[in-house]
Design an enzyme around this catalytic site. Structure first.
Site, PDB file in Angstrom:
ATOM      1  N   SER A  64       0.888  -1.216  -0.072  1.00  0.00           N
ATOM      2  CA  SER A  64      -0.092   0.024  -0.031  1.00  0.00           C
ATOM      3  C   SER A  64       0.858   1.356   0.002  1.00  0.00           C
ATOM      4  O   SER A  64       1.905   1.247   0.313  1.00  0.00           O
ATOM      5  CB  SER A  64      -0.811   0.043   1.192  1.00  0.00           C
ATOM      6  OG  SER A  64      -1.867  -1.311   1.150  1.00  0.00           O
ATOM      7  N   GLN A  65       0.056   2.348  -0.327  1.00  0.00           N
ATOM      8  CA  GLN A  65       0.918   3.669  -0.313  1.00  0.00           C
ATOM      9  C   GLN A  65       1.137   4.037   1.145  1.00  0.00           C
ATOM     10  O   GLN A  65       0.352   3.804   2.013  1.00  0.00           O
ATOM     11  CB  GLN A  65      -0.146   4.646  -0.862  1.00  0.00           C
ATOM     12  CG  GLN A  65       0.181   5.941  -0.944  1.00  0.00           C
ATOM     13  CD  GLN A  65      -1.190   6.999  -1.027  1.00  0.00           C
ATOM     14  OE1 GLN A  65      -2.107   6.833  -0.807  1.00  0.00           O
ATOM     15  NE2 GLN A  65      -0.670   8.299  -1.573  1.00  0.00           N
TER      16      GLN A  65
END
Ligand code: SAH
Length: 219
Positions: A64-65
């Site tokens: 994920s970011q």
């Protein structure tokens, strides 16, 4: 070969992508300044490990970011003694951030090869004594160790899996992206006695939560 100063990049990531947005929980910020995100990514992507973006980790899955990791973790309002369940180990990066903040993390991943790889890295970094790893379908949570003060799901569900709500302790928080494939929204579900409170936080993009029959296609 040019050397990358990962420590400086990580400090910049925390400052520019997290503090300058709305991440204020100092424990989240400290954990993310410490955990070496690049080690959870394929080596050919290390140059972009502290970019403001998700990245591929194999098997069509993504890490994920950083902002999304921070946002979800902050939303859980963790205390050190909280019992935490994570669904979707993936690269193991989010697991490491959680292990920096609480005494024990239970993590469930449906793809065995991803779980094994994450386990290896988390072991090398010295987190594994705080983590219980399990291959399984997170739709059913991990009943054996319930209830949990916090549950984090990092794959998008069609709806909030009822088993996860059942496994929340009184006062427990569940953060989960709902609505695959379009219009995903990050929800926080909080149990207050017999009452279940549901809040919509923000739009997001996650890979789908799948069932075992879907995983065999990926090998
Ligand atoms: N937090 C991870 C996100 C990985 S992507 C990271 O930042 O690296 C989402 C992960 O959820 C994938 O590894 C995928 O295999 C896993 N997943 C999908 N459906 C699942 C399910 N039903 N149960 C457990 N894990 C699941």
């Amino acid at each position: 070969m040019k050397l990358i100063d990962f420590d400086t990049r990580r400090k910049e990531m925390v400052w520019i992508q997290l503090r300058r947005r709305d991440i204020t929980d100092e424990r989240v910020l400290a954990a993310m300044e410490k955990v070496p995100r690049h080690l959870f990514m394929p080596v050919e992507l290390w140059d972009r490990a502290y970019d403001d973006a998700p990245a591929p980790i194999g098997e069509a899955q993504t890490i994920s970011q950083p902002y999304m990791v921070a946002c979800m973790t902050q939303t859980l309002q963790l205390k050190r003694t909280d019992r935490v369940l994570e669904i979707g180990t993936g690269s193991g990066y989010q697991t490491a951030v959680l292990a920096e903040m609480v005494d024990h993390v239970y993590t469930v991943e449906i793809r065995p090869t991803l779980l094994e790889r994450a386990k290896g890295i988390l072991e090398e970094l010295g987190y594994s004594h705080k983590i219980t790893f399990r291959v399984g379908n997170g739709h059913t949570g991990y009943e054996k160790e319930a209830p949990y003060d916090a549950i984090i799901v990092t794959a998008a569900a069609d709806c909030v899996p009822p088993a996860l709500v059942t496994q929340l302790a009184d006062g427990g928080r569940l953060v989960i992206p709902v609505g695959y494939p379009e219009h995903q929204i990050l929800y926080r579900v909080t149990r207050k006695g017999e009452e279940i409170e549901q809040e919509q936080l923000l739009g997001c993009v996650f890979v789908p939560m799948v069932n075992e029959k879907d995983v065999s296609h990926f090998g």
